[in-house]
Design a protein around this motif. Structure first.
Motif, PDB file in Angstrom:
ATOM      1  N   ASN A 245       0.875  -1.175   0.000  1.00 23.38           N
ATOM      2  CA  ASN A 245       0.000   0.000   0.000  1.00 23.38           C
ATOM      3  C   ASN A 245       0.911   1.223   0.000  1.00 23.38           C
ATOM      4  O   ASN A 245       1.512   1.548   1.026  1.00 23.38           O
TER       5      ASN A 245
ATOM      6  N   LYS B  85       0.071   4.243  -0.255  1.00 22.80           N
ATOM      7  CA  LYS B  85      -0.570   5.424   0.341  1.00 22.80           C
ATOM      8  C   LYS B  85      -0.361   6.646  -0.577  1.00 22.80           C
ATOM      9  O   LYS B  85      -0.393   6.480  -1.796  1.00 22.80           O
TER      10      LYS B  85
ATOM     11  N   HIS C  15      -9.434   1.068   5.044  1.00 19.07           N
ATOM     12  CA  HIS C  15      -8.151   1.253   5.745  1.00 19.07           C
ATOM     13  C   HIS C  15      -8.368   2.200   6.926  1.00 19.07           C
ATOM     14  O   HIS C  15      -9.173   3.137   6.847  1.00 19.07           O
TER      15      HIS C  15
ATOM     16  N   GLU D  81      -5.142  -4.958  10.699  1.00 15.58           N
ATOM     17  CA  GLU D  81      -4.123  -3.937  10.884  1.00 15.58           C
ATOM     18  C   GLU D  81      -4.385  -3.181  12.181  1.00 15.58           C
ATOM     19  O   GLU D  81      -5.189  -2.223  12.189  1.00 15.58           O
TER      20      GLU D  81
ATOM     21  N   ALA E 271      -0.029  -0.207  15.286  1.00 14.33           N
ATOM     22  CA  ALA E 271       1.153  -0.833  14.682  1.00 14.33           C
ATOM     23  C   ALA E 271       1.488  -0.245  13.313  1.00 14.33           C
ATOM     24  O   ALA E 271       2.539  -0.547  12.749  1.00 14.33           O
ATOM     25  N   ILE E 272       0.601   0.600  12.788  1.00 10.97           N
ATOM     26  CA  ILE E 272       0.799   1.129  11.438  1.00 10.97           C
ATOM     27  C   ILE E 272       1.791   2.276  11.459  1.00 10.97           C
ATOM     28  O   ILE E 272       1.561   3.293  12.128  1.00 10.97           O
ATOM     29  N   GLY E 273       2.897   2.089  10.760  1.00 10.85           N
ATOM     30  CA  GLY E 273       3.890   3.146  10.631  1.00 10.85           C
ATOM     31  C   GLY E 273       4.639   3.478  11.903  1.00 10.85           C
ATOM     32  O   GLY E 273       5.308   4.510  11.985  1.00 10.85           O
TER      33      GLY E 273
ATOM     34  N   GLY F 293       0.903  -3.779   9.490  1.00  8.65           N
ATOM     35  CA  GLY F 293       1.385  -2.892  10.558  1.00  8.65           C
ATOM     36  C   GLY F 293       2.835  -3.173  10.842  1.00  8.65           C
ATOM     37  O   GLY F 293       3.170  -4.133  11.523  1.00  8.65           O
ATOM     38  N   SER F 294       3.707  -2.327  10.254  1.00  9.09           N
ATOM     39  CA  SER F 294       5.156  -2.417  10.491  1.00  9.09           C
ATOM     40  C   SER F 294       5.753  -3.758  10.088  1.00  9.09           C
ATOM     41  O   SER F 294       6.690  -4.241  10.726  1.00  9.09           O
TER      42      SER F 294
ATOM     43  N   LEU G 122      -0.205  -6.907   4.447  1.00  9.03           N
ATOM     44  CA  LEU G 122      -0.464  -5.621   3.806  1.00  9.03           C
ATOM     45  C   LEU G 122       0.591  -4.668   4.340  1.00  9.03           C
ATOM     46  O   LEU G 122       0.664  -4.435   5.550  1.00  9.03           O
TER      47      LEU G 122
ATOM     48  N   GLY H 215       2.892  -1.112   4.227  1.00  7.06           N
ATOM     49  CA  GLY H 215       2.968   0.290   3.847  1.00  7.06           C
ATOM     50  C   GLY H 215       4.393   0.688   3.516  1.00  7.06           C
ATOM     51  O   GLY H 215       4.888   0.457   2.413  1.00  7.06           O
ATOM     52  N   GLY H 216       5.083   1.264   4.480  1.00  6.25           N
ATOM     53  CA  GLY H 216       6.401   1.842   4.249  1.00  6.25           C
ATOM     54  C   GLY H 216       7.383   0.919   3.543  1.00  6.25           C
ATOM     55  O   GLY H 216       8.104   1.347   2.628  1.00  6.25           O
TER      56      GLY H 216
END
Ligand code: PGA
Length: 247
Positions: free
Chosen positions: A10, A12, A92, A162, A166-168, A206-207, A226, A228-229
């Motif tokens: 993702n 973003k 999300h 998620e 824990a996200i980011g 999440g991370s 899933l 992100g970063g």
């Protein structure tokens, strides 16, 4: 149960045209991964990424519930499908927080995704305060009940757990906590959707990083991630794809 793992990225609100080079690099490093790989870039890149990608599938990050109409700035699932997307993230936590999306909104968006022939990646997850209060299982169960329409199958739906905290953040639940939640989710979906629930993939998000992906993928009822970063750079996401291919 033979659920094929899914490594989903993702991006973003990140990624200009030059970032398509990450897709080329990822596919060069992993030309035939033994898992499904999906990237959800900003809407501006969906068509170009779908054209450039060979083994990677492309998804949107949100869709409107309606198929068309006077909704300035929104994107219909049908428009994502026309641009080459095969999936779309709905619900999300950033959409739920930034745009006030409710479970009912998410439910309608998931049905819109199906109407357009897209896989709905439906996101759920508790806040830190809810986990500290011992409410995580109940919160996620409630989100599932409200957000997942009847008719969800392994072919049209993926569920992403998620935890918001824990996200980011670099914080990840213990493996035991992930297992407890994913087992709970499997039971909740089984109760509402019957045997078809066994085919639906559950992602953890999440991370997730290359360094923790393998141990997370080994957890009960975790069918992928899933991300992100760590999905923005081919080198990082490649490590996660490799871990999903082994698991
Ligand atoms: P993160 O984001 O991997 O950067 O924590 C995950 C997500 O929000 O999907």
């Amino acid at each position: 149960m033979g659920r094929r793992k899914l490594a989903a990225g993702n991006w973003k609100m990140n990624g200009v045209k030059a970032a398509l080079g990450e897709i080329t690099a990822l596919e060069a490093a992993h030309p035939a991964p033994d898992c499904d790989v999906l990237i959800c870039p900003p809407a501006t890149l969906v068509a170009a990424m779908a054209d450039a990608a060979k083994v990677i599938s492309v998804g949107g990050q949100d869709c409107h519930a309606a198929a068309s109409g006077a909704h300035t700035g929104d994107i219909a699932a049908e428009l994502l499908a026309d641009a080459g997307a095969s999936a779309v993230i709905v619900g999300h936590s950033e959409r739920r927080a930034d745009h006030g999306e409710t479970d009912a909104d998410v439910n309608a968006k998931a049905q819109a995704a199906w109407r357009a022939g897209l896989i709905a990646i439906i996101c759920v997850g508790e806040t830190e305060a809810q986990r500290d209060a011992g409410q995580a299982l109940a919160v996620v169960g409630g989100q599932m009940a409200g957000s997942i329409p009847q008719g969800a199958t392994g072919a049209n739906t993926v569920i992403a757990y998620e935890p918001v905290w824990a996200i980011g953040t670099g914080k990840v639940p213990t493996l035991a906590d992930i297992a407890q939640m994913h087992d709970h989710m499997r039971a909740v979906l089984g109760a509402s959707h019957g045997a078809e629930a066994d085919a639906v993939r559950f992602l953890y998000g999440g991370s997730v990083k290359p360094g923790n992906a393998a141990e997370i993928f080994a957890v009960s009822n975790v069918d992928g991630a899933l991300v992100g970063g760590a999905s923005l750079k081919a080198a990082d996401f490649g490590g996660i794809v490799a871990a999903a291919s082994e698991g």
